[in-house]
Write an enzyme that holds these catalytic residues in place. Structure first.
Site, PDB file in Angstrom:
ATOM      1  N   THR A  33       0.813  -1.221   0.000  1.00  0.00           N
ATOM      2  CA  THR A  33       0.000   0.000   0.000  1.00  0.00           C
ATOM      3  C   THR A  33       0.850   1.275   0.000  1.00  0.00           C
ATOM      4  O   THR A  33       0.502   2.231  -0.703  1.00  0.00           O
ATOM      5  CB  THR A  33      -0.986  -0.020   1.179  1.00  0.00           C
ATOM      6  OG1 THR A  33      -1.815  -1.182   1.059  1.00  0.00           O
ATOM      7  CG2 THR A  33      -1.857   1.224   1.200  1.00  0.00           C
ATOM      8  N   GLU A  41       0.726   9.810  -5.626  1.00  0.00           N
ATOM      9  CA  GLU A  41       1.344  11.134  -5.517  1.00  0.00           C
ATOM     10  C   GLU A  41       2.192  11.442  -6.747  1.00  0.00           C
ATOM     11  O   GLU A  41       2.190  12.561  -7.251  1.00  0.00           O
ATOM     12  CB  GLU A  41       2.190  11.235  -4.258  1.00  0.00           C
ATOM     13  CG  GLU A  41       1.358  11.362  -3.002  1.00  0.00           C
ATOM     14  CD  GLU A  41       2.092  12.082  -1.895  1.00  0.00           C
ATOM     15  OE1 GLU A  41       2.427  13.275  -2.100  1.00  0.00           O
ATOM     16  OE2 GLU A  41       2.312  11.474  -0.842  1.00  0.00           O
ATOM     17  N   HIS A  67      -6.999   0.556  -0.830  1.00  0.00           N
ATOM     18  CA  HIS A  67      -6.260  -0.475  -1.568  1.00  0.00           C
ATOM     19  C   HIS A  67      -7.078  -1.748  -1.403  1.00  0.00           C
ATOM     20  O   HIS A  67      -7.053  -2.371  -0.350  1.00  0.00           O
ATOM     21  CB  HIS A  67      -4.854  -0.616  -0.981  1.00  0.00           C
ATOM     22  CG  HIS A  67      -3.933  -1.456  -1.790  1.00  0.00           C
ATOM     23  ND1 HIS A  67      -2.607  -1.592  -1.468  1.00  0.00           N
ATOM     24  CD2 HIS A  67      -4.117  -2.206  -2.903  1.00  0.00           C
ATOM     25  CE1 HIS A  67      -2.019  -2.398  -2.342  1.00  0.00           C
ATOM     26  NE2 HIS A  67      -2.925  -2.779  -3.225  1.00  0.00           N
ATOM     27  N   THR A  68      -7.815  -2.129  -2.443  1.00  0.00           N
ATOM     28  CA  THR A  68      -8.885  -3.111  -2.299  1.00  0.00           C
ATOM     29  C   THR A  68      -8.598  -4.500  -2.856  1.00  0.00           C
ATOM     30  O   THR A  68      -9.414  -5.403  -2.685  1.00  0.00           O
ATOM     31  CB  THR A  68     -10.160  -2.577  -2.973  1.00  0.00           C
ATOM     32  OG1 THR A  68      -9.854  -2.253  -4.343  1.00  0.00           O
ATOM     33  CG2 THR A  68     -10.663  -1.330  -2.258  1.00  0.00           C
TER      34      THR A  68
END
Length: 131
Positions: A33, A41, A67-68
């Site tokens: 992650t 960014e 974050h899936t």
């Protein structure tokens, strides 16, 4: 003038250096992650760069990312940032970020960057050492 809708997409192949286990955010050898956040960014910064004047830069001020889904070593990750809003004074820029790998979506969220004068920003930062 910063154009709403400007996008930038970056990609990275997941290697052992980009895993949760390596960065310490988890124990598994999957895309970490913190790297997803860094890519978000980076994509936002790259989308904004053409609008910056000489001596200007941008810094992240807010990041809200989900974050899936996991991504294994060897697969590519893609992250796109799209400019969605600019503050009235033109100093704060909002982005929508989306991430996916070769099998589908893996995350999304929002990001805000502030446009700064590089010299002033560094002077303010380094002044902390003198206090």
């Amino acid at each position: 003038m910063i154009a709403i809708g400007t996008c930038c997409r970056i990609e990275q192949t997941v290697t052992p250096e980009y895993t949760a286990a390596t960065i310490g955010s988890g124990m598994l050898e999957v895309f970490g992650t913190p790297y997803l956040c860094a890519m978000a960014e980076g994509a936002a910064q790259a989308a904004l760069r053409p609008y910056l004047e000489q001596g200007q830069g941008s810094v992240g001020t807010h990041l809200d990312i989900s974050h899936t889904a996991p991504t294994p070593i060897g697969m590519k990750v893609y992250v796109e940032a799209e400019i969605t809003a600019v503050s009235e004074n033109g100093k704060m820029v909002d982005f929508t970020v989306r991430a996916w790998d070769d099998k589908g979506p893996i995350g999304s969220g929002t990001h805000t960057r502030a446009i700064i004068n590089n010299e002033r920003f560094l002077a303010k930062c380094n002044a902390k050492l003198e206090q």
